[in-house]
Design a protein around this motif. Structure first.
Motif, short mmCIF file in Angstrom:
data_model
loop_
_atom_site.label_atom_id
_atom_site.label_comp_id
_atom_site.label_asym_id
_atom_site.label_seq_id
_atom_site.Cartn_x
_atom_site.Cartn_y
_atom_site.Cartn_z
N LEU A 104 0.87 -1.17 -0.05
CA LEU A 104 -0.10 -0.07 -0.09
C LEU A 104 0.93 1.35 -0.03
N ASP A 105 0.58 2.29 -0.74
CA ASP A 105 1.27 3.58 -0.76
C ASP A 105 0.04 4.58 -0.64
N SER A 106 0.46 5.39 0.39
CA SER A 106 -0.80 6.21 0.70
C SER A 106 -0.29 7.57 1.65
N LYS A 107 -1.19 8.56 1.80
CA LYS A 107 -0.84 9.72 2.31
C LYS A 107 -1.78 9.60 3.61
N VAL A 108 -1.22 9.94 4.79
CA VAL A 108 -2.14 9.84 6.11
C VAL A 108 -2.11 11.27 6.72
N GLY A 109 -3.14 11.89 7.38
CA GLY A 109 -3.22 12.95 7.97
C GLY A 109 -3.76 12.64 9.48
N ILE A 110 -3.13 13.53 10.45
CA ILE A 110 -3.95 12.94 11.79
C ILE A 110 -4.18 14.43 12.24
N ARG A 111 -5.17 14.71 12.88
CA ARG A 111 -5.66 15.92 13.52
C ARG A 111 -6.13 15.58 15.27
N THR A 112 -5.45 16.33 15.88
CA THR A 112 -6.09 16.37 17.55
C THR A 112 -6.53 17.83 17.72
N PRO A 113 -6.93 18.15 18.74
CA PRO A 113 -7.26 19.54 19.03
C PRO A 113 -6.09 20.16 19.23
N ASP A 114 -4.90 19.74 19.38
CA ASP A 114 -3.77 20.77 19.46
C ASP A 114 -2.68 20.59 18.29
N ASP A 115 -2.98 19.75 17.43
CA ASP A 115 -2.07 19.82 16.50
C ASP A 115 -2.58 18.94 15.32
N SER A 116 -1.76 18.94 14.06
CA SER A 116 -2.26 18.19 13.07
C SER A 116 -0.88 17.81 12.32
N HIS A 117 -0.79 16.64 11.73
CA HIS A 117 0.48 16.02 10.97
C HIS A 117 0.03 15.30 9.76
N SER A 118 0.92 15.39 8.48
CA SER A 118 0.58 14.38 7.51
C SER A 118 1.96 13.68 7.24
N ALA A 119 1.83 12.56 6.69
CA ALA A 119 3.04 11.87 6.34
C ALA A 119 2.62 10.77 4.99
N ARG A 120 3.78 10.23 4.49
CA ARG A 120 3.54 9.23 3.28
C ARG A 120 3.77 7.87 4.20
N MET A 121 2.88 7.05 3.83
CA MET A 121 2.88 5.75 4.51
C MET A 121 3.17 4.63 3.51
N GLN A 122 3.94 3.71 3.59
CA GLN A 122 4.16 2.30 2.69
C GLN A 122 3.78 1.39 3.53
N TRP A 123 2.73 0.53 3.29
CA TRP A 123 2.57 -0.77 4.05
C TRP A 123 2.66 -2.09 3.19
N GLN A 124 3.54 -2.78 3.57
CA GLN A 124 3.66 -4.32 3.16
C GLN A 124 3.23 -5.28 3.89
N GLN A 125 2.05 -5.87 3.76
CA GLN A 125 1.45 -7.02 4.44
C GLN A 125 1.68 -8.31 3.73
#
Length: 196
Positions: A47-68
């Motif tokens: 899997l090749d993806s972009k991921v974003g995470i948001r909390t009340p205090d912060d937000s981040h984004s990253a690229r993620m590659q998952w091999q299952q």
């Protein structure tokens, strides 16, 4: 450390598919039972993806590659322009996380490791189902369907929303997934699913 933990969580969240920007939405076909059988048959993927995470205090984004390669997984995460990075490797024997500039961490449980790094845990095992548009086995759930596929899924205290599906190599799988619990929102945009 909290920013690091958020980035690690991003890595553990994502699962599988083969979607490219020029793909069209998945056509409606088959029943919910047909969809489940097809998605459950996909046990090994990259899997090749972009991921974003948001909390009340912060937000981040990253690229993620998952091999299952069920039951083992290898997840690589990197920030914008390849900055930073983490490598997560796990399976039935436990999980290890190598974080660039931070060190090596290991545990028998991904959830316990995230709890120690973040102060809260995330159901990594269930995510391998959720990312494929399936409820995880063994837990009660409440589904809502659209065109014989999940539109929303409530399970284990999480609300998972599926806003797009796509088709590639004969598989219909989620392309955009949002996971929410309390003040945490995680969005996964799957750029490519490769079945192996």
């Amino acid at each position: 450390m909290r920013a690091l933990g958020l980035s690690l969580l991003l890595t553990l969240l994502v699962g599988c598919s083969t979607f490219k920007a020029d793909q069209t939405p998945a056509p409606v076909s088959g029943s919910w039972d047909d969809y489940q059988q097809q998605a459950l048959a996909l046990q090994n993927w990259t899997l090749d993806s972009k991921v974003g995470i948001r909390t009340p205090d912060d937000s981040h984004s990253a690229r993620m590659q998952w091999q299952q390669q069920t039951p083992a997984y290898r997840i690589a995460i990197s920030g914008p322009l390849g900055q930073g990075g983490a490598l997560i490797e796990g399976g039935p024997g436990g999980v290890s996380i190598d974080i660039a500039g931070e060190g090596h961490y290991a545990s028998d449980s991904p959830e316990a490791l995230l709890q120690s790094l973040l102060g809260w845990s995330f159901p990594v095992e269930q995510v391998t189902y959720w990312i494929r548009g399936l409820p995880a086995p063994g837990l009660a759930y409440t589904p809502a369907f659209r065109e014989n596929r999940l539109e929303t899924l409530e399970q284990g205290g999480w609300l998972i929303h599926y806003s797009a599906y796509s088709t590639d190599n004969g598989y219909v799988l989620p392309q955009r997934v949002t996971l929410r619990r309390a003040d945490l929102t995680i969005t996964v945009i799957i750029k490519e699913w490769i079945a192996s």
